[in-house]
Design an enzyme around this catalytic site. Sequence first.
Site, PDB file in Angstrom:
ATOM      1  N   ASP A  96      40.771  45.461  26.400  1.00  0.00           N
ATOM      2  CA  ASP A  96      41.926  44.793  26.990  1.00  0.00           C
ATOM      3  C   ASP A  96      42.076  43.419  26.348  1.00  0.00           C
ATOM      4  O   ASP A  96      41.209  42.551  26.511  1.00  0.00           O
ATOM      5  CB  ASP A  96      41.652  44.653  28.500  1.00  0.00           C
ATOM      6  N   ASP A 196      47.604  42.910  27.305  1.00  0.00           N
ATOM      7  CA  ASP A 196      48.023  42.396  28.611  1.00  0.00           C
ATOM      8  C   ASP A 196      49.371  41.664  28.513  1.00  0.00           C
ATOM      9  O   ASP A 196      49.572  40.850  27.599  1.00  0.00           O
ATOM     10  CB  ASP A 196      46.941  41.411  29.085  1.00  0.00           C
ATOM     11  N   GLU A 246      51.150  46.358  28.067  1.00  0.00           N
ATOM     12  CA  GLU A 246      51.575  46.185  29.456  1.00  0.00           C
ATOM     13  C   GLU A 246      52.850  45.350  29.419  1.00  0.00           C
ATOM     14  O   GLU A 246      52.842  44.208  28.961  1.00  0.00           O
ATOM     15  CB  GLU A 246      50.513  45.463  30.277  1.00  0.00           C
ATOM     16  N   HIS A 320      44.385  48.289  38.331  1.00  0.00           N
ATOM     17  CA  HIS A 320      43.628  47.264  39.054  1.00  0.00           C
ATOM     18  C   HIS A 320      44.533  46.248  39.747  1.00  0.00           C
ATOM     19  O   HIS A 320      44.027  45.360  40.449  1.00  0.00           O
ATOM     20  CB  HIS A 320      42.698  46.548  38.071  1.00  0.00           C
ATOM     21  N   ASP A 321      45.858  46.324  39.529  1.00  0.00           N
ATOM     22  CA  ASP A 321      46.793  45.392  40.175  1.00  0.00           C
ATOM     23  C   ASP A 321      47.581  46.062  41.295  1.00  0.00           C
ATOM     24  O   ASP A 321      48.337  45.390  42.000  1.00  0.00           O
ATOM     25  CB  ASP A 321      47.834  44.880  39.163  1.00  0.00           C
TER      26      ASP A 321
HETATM   27  O1  LIG Z   1      55.170  43.237  38.004  1.00  0.00           O
HETATM   28  P1  LIG Z   1      55.543  42.971  36.580  1.00  0.00           P
HETATM   29  O2  LIG Z   1      56.356  41.712  36.392  1.00  0.00           O
HETATM   30  O3  LIG Z   1      56.258  44.163  35.952  1.00  0.00           O
HETATM   31  O4  LIG Z   1      54.204  42.721  35.742  1.00  0.00           O
HETATM   32  C1  LIG Z   1      53.188  43.654  35.526  1.00  0.00           C
HETATM   33  C2  LIG Z   1      51.841  43.078  35.925  1.00  0.00           C
HETATM   34  O5  LIG Z   1      51.669  41.834  35.222  1.00  0.00           O
HETATM   35  C3  LIG Z   1      50.516  41.053  35.559  1.00  0.00           C
HETATM   36  O6  LIG Z   1      49.329  41.732  35.208  1.00  0.00           O
HETATM   37  C4  LIG Z   1      48.461  41.420  34.128  1.00  0.00           C
HETATM   38  O7  LIG Z   1      48.346  40.049  33.783  1.00  0.00           O
HETATM   39  C5  LIG Z   1      47.685  39.181  34.708  1.00  0.00           C
HETATM   40  C6  LIG Z   1      47.394  37.903  33.968  1.00  0.00           C
HETATM   41  O8  LIG Z   1      46.596  38.170  32.828  1.00  0.00           O
HETATM   42  C7  LIG Z   1      46.394  39.760  35.297  1.00  0.00           C
HETATM   43  O9  LIG Z   1      46.051  39.028  36.454  1.00  0.00           O
HETATM   44  C8  LIG Z   1      46.554  41.216  35.679  1.00  0.00           C
HETATM   45  O10 LIG Z   1      45.351  41.744  36.177  1.00  0.00           O
HETATM   46  C9  LIG Z   1      47.071  41.953  34.456  1.00  0.00           C
HETATM   47  O11 LIG Z   1      47.138  43.358  34.609  1.00  0.00           O
HETATM   48  C10 LIG Z   1      50.548  40.789  37.071  1.00  0.00           C
HETATM   49  O12 LIG Z   1      49.434  40.020  37.451  1.00  0.00           O
HETATM   50  C11 LIG Z   1      50.547  42.100  37.832  1.00  0.00           C
HETATM   51  O13 LIG Z   1      50.565  41.875  39.244  1.00  0.00           O
HETATM   52  C12 LIG Z   1      51.787  42.900  37.442  1.00  0.00           C
HETATM   53  O14 LIG Z   1      51.716  44.194  38.047  1.00  0.00           O
END
Ligand SMILES: O=P(O)(O)OC[C@H]1O[C@H](O[C@H]2O[C@H](CO)[C@@H](O)[C@H](O)[C@H]2O)[C@H](O)[C@@H](O)[C@@H]1O
Length: 549
Positions: A96, A196, A246, A320-321
């Site tokens: 990642d 990411d 992502e 994980h989110d």
């Molecule tokens: O909900 P979106 O605007 O479509 O965004 C998608 C996800 O983005 C973020 O996730 C990723 O980046 C974060 C910062 O590095 C990290 O905290 C997270 O674990 C990554 O997967 C956001 O934090 C997510 O909640 C969104 O689902």
Amino acid sequence: MLEFKSKVVYQIYPKSFKDSNGDGIGDLRGIIEKLDYLEFLGVDYLWLTPFFVSPQNDNGYDVADYRRIDPLFGTMEDLEELIAKADKKGIGLMLDMVFNHTSTQHEWFQKALRGDPEYMDYYIFKDGRPEQLPTNWESKFGGPAWEYVPYLKKWYLHLFDATQADLNWENPRVREELKSILRFWKKKGIKGFRFDVVNLISKPEVYKDDFEGDGRRFYTDGRHVHDFLKELVRDAEIEDMMTVGEMSSTSLENCIRYSNPDEKELTMCFNFHHLKIDYRDGNKWELMEPDISALKELFNIWQVGMQQAKGWNAVFWCNHDQPRIISRLGDDRKYWRESAKMLAASIHMMRGTPYIYQGEELGMTNAGYESIDRYRDVESLNYYDIMLKQGKTKKDALEILAARSRDNARTPMQWSDKDNAGFTEVEPWISLPDNYKTINAEAEAKDESSILSFYKKVICLRKEKAVIAEGNIEFLDKRNPDVLAYRRMLGAEEIIVLCNLRGKEAVFNGNVELTTYEKILGNYAKEGERLGKLRPYETVIYEKMRIIP
Ligand SMILES: O=P(O)(O)OC[C@H]1O[C@H](O[C@H]2O[C@H](CO)[C@@H](O)[C@H](O)[C@H]2O)[C@H](O)[C@@H](O)[C@@H]1O
């Protein structure tokens, strides 16, 4: 050319997967211990969320050194052993890469803080007075997207936590640094990368206030993002690796460009639109019943849209989110088994590469925490305070977190009915739901009718039938408010997938003569079966019968 269409990816959140050294935190040796399980499941790639050196303010998405393993998770030798042992089983590792931002602990940012102009240009600093933010943009974790450094008399941009400073991709030196990180890991034997929030890397030329939203329209799928990705992939020589971006709040048009092989950007994209169908007015922190018609429409738009323009989706329900899908679109009590299997079939038969998030294959549920002390996630803790400031009661705020917190997905993997679900011998870093006594890998591995066994079957089907991996898709009975139905086609091969998304009986009204198909998989016993009539959360996969002349 990378052969990826029949592959299945399994996502591991190392911190919660398996603790091998008794500190309550999962680690790389824990993953090595569980390789037999992953081989038994039949997955091809493991995407590991970040385990690099990090202060862990955002559980590793705040990287302080992209080339070193955080001692919390083990050593480089452990990782090398994991790569070699996984490889022997035909399983590739995907790392990642968090390249939109670094931790403020990263030596680049530390040098920038010391006023080194070369490193200040690695980030996005803006001159200003302490009372005047450069723009009114909001951080995705709540609060302003800018942090002030008084002695520099400058603000820096952070789209996420204040300890996650956004990188300046306009600076070619930054891009060179990132390419060299990819080369380093490729040399180690890594087979793929997940990038990411990679569609946020290109910021606007001019920074201005957003009076319509939180600022995202100015930097999402930004002006140079496609050029930056092409350059990264070409120069780091990762065209033949499995890559997934992502894409936060993205558009179909951009995802087509990111994933169409002619563009030479990425293999595939994650988008999240289908996981916002229960956000009231698009607000994650306002609860609403899932809008099933919107869900069906989104699948139609993205599946057919990507197909028409040679794009490729990563298909998934969980990560994980995201809260656990069984607790969100299924029924994690009365129809736990049926709804988990239906949700598995709905995604795994689609056009795209399926991603399974650890524990999804067991039907793991939301955490169900009743107190704020149980939460660990920075976003959840920030929003709890924000919701209280907005006037919500503690009870209401906790109810929202119980449905929406990212910690719902981060509880320890439920390996057995032993103490701490066999994840660790001590108190785990985050607490477990009580249901591990019944929902666990050990019990499900022995049970032919378990959710785990069903996941094994859908993974197997993708490998056996080219129509699932490579066929075209067409949605059926589109106006049906209850049933998701689609057809996959490849030459003479054809399958039909029916999924009842409701906890009550439903009828499939598509224009299909089901008597000319045979059932190849379902989630209910044969007894009580009626063609076109679906029991609560029933799924049936049919295959067109061949006419033998
Ligand atoms: O909900 P979106 O605007 O479509 O965004 C998608 C996800 O983005 C973020 O996730 C990723 O980046 C974060 C910062 O590095 C990290 O905290 C997270 O674990 C990554 O997967 C956001 O934090 C997510 O909640 C969104 O689902």
